[in-house]
Design a protein around this motif. Structure first.
Motif, PDB file in Angstrom:
ATOM      1  N   UNK A 116      81.976  68.945 -18.684  1.00 55.77           N
ATOM      2  CA  UNK A 116      81.070  68.734 -19.818  1.00 55.77           C
ATOM      3  C   UNK A 116      80.820  70.070 -20.493  1.00 55.77           C
ATOM      4  N   UNK A 117      80.941  70.099 -21.828  1.00 60.69           N
ATOM      5  CA  UNK A 117      80.481  71.241 -22.619  1.00 60.69           C
ATOM      6  C   UNK A 117      79.307  70.750 -23.463  1.00 60.69           C
ATOM      7  N   UNK A 118      78.152  71.363 -23.255  1.00 58.36           N
ATOM      8  CA  UNK A 118      76.910  70.908 -23.878  1.00 58.36           C
ATOM      9  C   UNK A 118      76.215  72.093 -24.535  1.00 58.36           C
ATOM     10  N   UNK A 119      75.783  71.890 -25.788  1.00 58.06           N
ATOM     11  CA  UNK A 119      75.084  72.947 -26.512  1.00 58.06           C
ATOM     12  C   UNK A 119      73.731  72.483 -27.003  1.00 58.06           C
ATOM     13  N   UNK A 120      72.721  73.341 -26.847  1.00 63.89           N
ATOM     14  CA  UNK A 120      71.374  73.052 -27.353  1.00 63.89           C
ATOM     15  C   UNK A 120      70.799  74.315 -27.989  1.00 63.89           C
ATOM     16  N   UNK A 121      69.812  74.182 -28.877  1.00 67.33           N
ATOM     17  CA  UNK A 121      69.112  75.355 -29.396  1.00 67.33           C
ATOM     18  C   UNK A 121      68.414  76.093 -28.254  1.00 67.33           C
ATOM     19  N   UNK A 122      68.423  77.427 -28.319  1.00 68.90           N
ATOM     20  CA  UNK A 122      67.774  78.230 -27.300  1.00 68.90           C
ATOM     21  C   UNK A 122      66.316  78.470 -27.701  1.00 68.90           C
ATOM     22  N   UNK A 123      65.426  77.951 -26.899  1.00 68.81           N
ATOM     23  CA  UNK A 123      63.992  78.069 -27.179  1.00 68.81           C
ATOM     24  C   UNK A 123      63.335  79.119 -26.285  1.00 68.81           C
ATOM     25  N   UNK A 124      62.281  79.766 -26.779  1.00 66.36           N
ATOM     26  CA  UNK A 124      61.602  79.549 -28.066  1.00 66.36           C
ATOM     27  C   UNK A 124      62.230  80.307 -29.236  1.00 66.36           C
ATOM     28  N   UNK A 125      63.395  80.932 -29.002  1.00 67.08           N
ATOM     29  CA  UNK A 125      64.038  81.731 -30.046  1.00 67.08           C
ATOM     30  C   UNK A 125      64.305  80.915 -31.302  1.00 67.08           C
ATOM     31  N   UNK A 126      64.773  79.679 -31.124  1.00 69.80           N
ATOM     32  CA  UNK A 126      65.114  78.825 -32.270  1.00 69.80           C
ATOM     33  C   UNK A 126      63.926  78.671 -33.213  1.00 69.80           C
ATOM     34  N   UNK A 127      62.775  78.333 -32.645  1.00 72.38           N
ATOM     35  CA  UNK A 127      61.590  78.118 -33.484  1.00 72.38           C
ATOM     36  C   UNK A 127      61.089  79.437 -34.087  1.00 72.38           C
ATOM     37  N   UNK A 128      61.206  80.512 -33.334  1.00 74.98           N
ATOM     38  CA  UNK A 128      60.789  81.805 -33.854  1.00 74.98           C
ATOM     39  C   UNK A 128      61.622  82.192 -35.079  1.00 74.98           C
ATOM     40  N   UNK A 129      62.925  81.972 -35.024  1.00 79.16           N
ATOM     41  CA  UNK A 129      63.793  82.305 -36.161  1.00 79.16           C
ATOM     42  C   UNK A 129      63.500  81.409 -37.359  1.00 79.16           C
ATOM     43  N   UNK A 130      63.155  80.144 -37.104  1.00 76.74           N
ATOM     44  CA  UNK A 130      62.739  79.278 -38.207  1.00 76.74           C
ATOM     45  C   UNK A 130      61.485  79.813 -38.887  1.00 76.74           C
ATOM     46  N   UNK A 131      60.533  80.273 -38.094  1.00 78.85           N
ATOM     47  CA  UNK A 131      59.304  80.828 -38.661  1.00 78.85           C
ATOM     48  C   UNK A 131      59.605  82.090 -39.469  1.00 78.85           C
ATOM     49  N   UNK A 154      67.421  78.966 -21.754  1.00 76.37           N
ATOM     50  CA  UNK A 154      68.711  78.972 -21.059  1.00 76.37           C
ATOM     51  C   UNK A 154      68.532  78.523 -19.606  1.00 76.37           C
ATOM     52  N   UNK A 155      67.509  79.039 -18.963  1.00 79.01           N
ATOM     53  CA  UNK A 155      67.287  78.713 -17.547  1.00 79.01           C
ATOM     54  C   UNK A 155      66.971  77.236 -17.351  1.00 79.01           C
ATOM     55  N   UNK A 156      66.136  76.674 -18.226  1.00 76.77           N
ATOM     56  CA  UNK A 156      65.708  75.287 -18.023  1.00 76.77           C
ATOM     57  C   UNK A 156      66.822  74.289 -18.323  1.00 76.77           C
ATOM     58  N   UNK A 157      67.705  74.575 -19.301  1.00 80.21           N
ATOM     59  CA  UNK A 157      68.797  73.633 -19.566  1.00 80.21           C
ATOM     60  C   UNK A 157      69.824  73.686 -18.444  1.00 80.21           C
ATOM     61  N   UNK A 158      70.059  74.861 -17.882  1.00 77.43           N
ATOM     62  CA  UNK A 158      70.970  74.959 -16.734  1.00 77.43           C
ATOM     63  C   UNK A 158      70.411  74.168 -15.555  1.00 77.43           C
ATOM     64  N   UNK A 159      69.118  74.287 -15.318  1.00 79.66           N
ATOM     65  CA  UNK A 159      68.474  73.559 -14.220  1.00 79.66           C
ATOM     66  C   UNK A 159      68.613  72.052 -14.406  1.00 79.66           C
ATOM     67  N   UNK A 190      76.082  82.307 -25.005  1.00 77.10           N
ATOM     68  CA  UNK A 190      74.782  82.389 -25.678  1.00 77.10           C
ATOM     69  C   UNK A 190      74.910  82.932 -27.093  1.00 77.10           C
ATOM     70  N   UNK A 191      75.656  82.250 -27.961  1.00 75.58           N
ATOM     71  CA  UNK A 191      75.687  82.695 -29.359  1.00 75.58           C
ATOM     72  C   UNK A 191      74.330  82.448 -30.000  1.00 75.58           C
ATOM     73  N   UNK A 192      73.851  83.401 -30.755  1.00 75.88           N
ATOM     74  CA  UNK A 192      72.546  83.288 -31.390  1.00 75.88           C
ATOM     75  C   UNK A 192      72.525  82.112 -32.371  1.00 75.88           C
ATOM     76  N   UNK A 193      71.553  81.180 -32.287  1.00 73.28           N
ATOM     77  CA  UNK A 193      70.462  81.061 -31.325  1.00 73.28           C
ATOM     78  C   UNK A 193      70.631  79.814 -30.437  1.00 73.28           C
ATOM     79  N   UNK A 194      71.758  79.696 -29.737  1.00 77.21           N
ATOM     80  CA  UNK A 194      72.049  78.530 -28.919  1.00 77.21           C
ATOM     81  C   UNK A 194      72.339  78.913 -27.472  1.00 77.21           C
ATOM     82  N   UNK A 195      72.347  77.900 -26.614  1.00 74.66           N
ATOM     83  CA  UNK A 195      72.913  77.992 -25.271  1.00 74.66           C
ATOM     84  C   UNK A 195      74.000  76.947 -25.172  1.00 74.66           C
ATOM     85  N   UNK A 196      75.191  77.349 -24.776  1.00 71.04           N
ATOM     86  CA  UNK A 196      76.310  76.422 -24.611  1.00 71.04           C
ATOM     87  C   UNK A 196      76.802  76.539 -23.168  1.00 71.04           C
TER      88      UNK A 196
END
Length: 209
Positions: free
Chosen positions: A141-156, A177-182, A196-202
């Protein structure tokens, strides 16, 4: 697996214009998207050859168009009917069909590699979705999600979604990153590589027995 009432599922992808990030000619936006898919390519390179691959939640098919250059045996699916039509028009040579991530149409352990890119954060039941991915995946499985809280900070920082403290419309879940891996190691299998390309975790994960 928990039973899901599909009639009550929220089609949250319709809340967000996914095409914008692919069509945006801004240098920074183009760089971020290119970095994202370069990271996906690096993860794919770790598991070649790939016998079969399937992208779930392909949206309008723009990510599919990039993935098909990386893997030769790709299919794709999407929950929102009108997006299935758009994805098919953009990728007429591929098999693209409608399905729910909670009720995938492939048989048990039948697809060598699954892609779930920027989908999990939109789901009401992410753990149930990962259980279904674990059922269908033959190995990876290759899974990508926004990296938080960085994602929201960059939106702000760019004055977007201020009233929601930077949360993108439709994002129901937020992972570091830690919580999605868990979560992936709990519900799918061993995480064997992370980009970890900015601002995601894959994440690249191998299915547990």
């Amino acid at each position: 697996m928990n039973k899901i009432d599909h009639s009550k599922l929220r089609a949250t992808p319709e809340l967000e214009d996914f095409s914008g990030k692919y069509e945006d000619e801004n240098f920074i936006s183009k760089y971020l998207v290119e970095s994202y898919f370069k990271s996906v390519q690096k993860l794919i390179d770790k598991i070649k050859p790939i016998r079969s691959a399937h992208e779930i939640g392909c949206g309008e098919g723009r990510s599919t168009k990039k993935l098909k250059k990386m893997v030769s045996s790709l299919t794709a699916s999407e929950f929102v009917p009108k997006l299935v039509k758009k994805a098919t028009l953009l990728n007429p040579e591929l098999k693209i069909f409608e399905e729910s991530v909670y009720d995938l149409k492939y048989e048990n352990a039948s697809v060598n590699l699954l892609f779930l890119l920027e989908v999990l954060e939109h789901l009401d039941h992410p753990e149930t979705a990962l259980e279904e991915l674990q059922r269908v995946s033959g190995q990876y499985l290759i899974l990508g999600v926004p990296r938080e809280p960085l994602w929201r900070f960059l939106n702000l920082c760019r004055f977007k979604y201020l009233k929601d403290l930077g949360n993108t419309p439709g994002h129901l879940n937020h992972w570091s990153k830690r919580s999605i891996i868990k979560l992936i190691e709990k519900k799918f299998g061993e995480v064997i590589a992370v980009q970890s390309p900015l601002p995601w975790t894959i994440v690249l994960a191998r299915k547990k027995a």
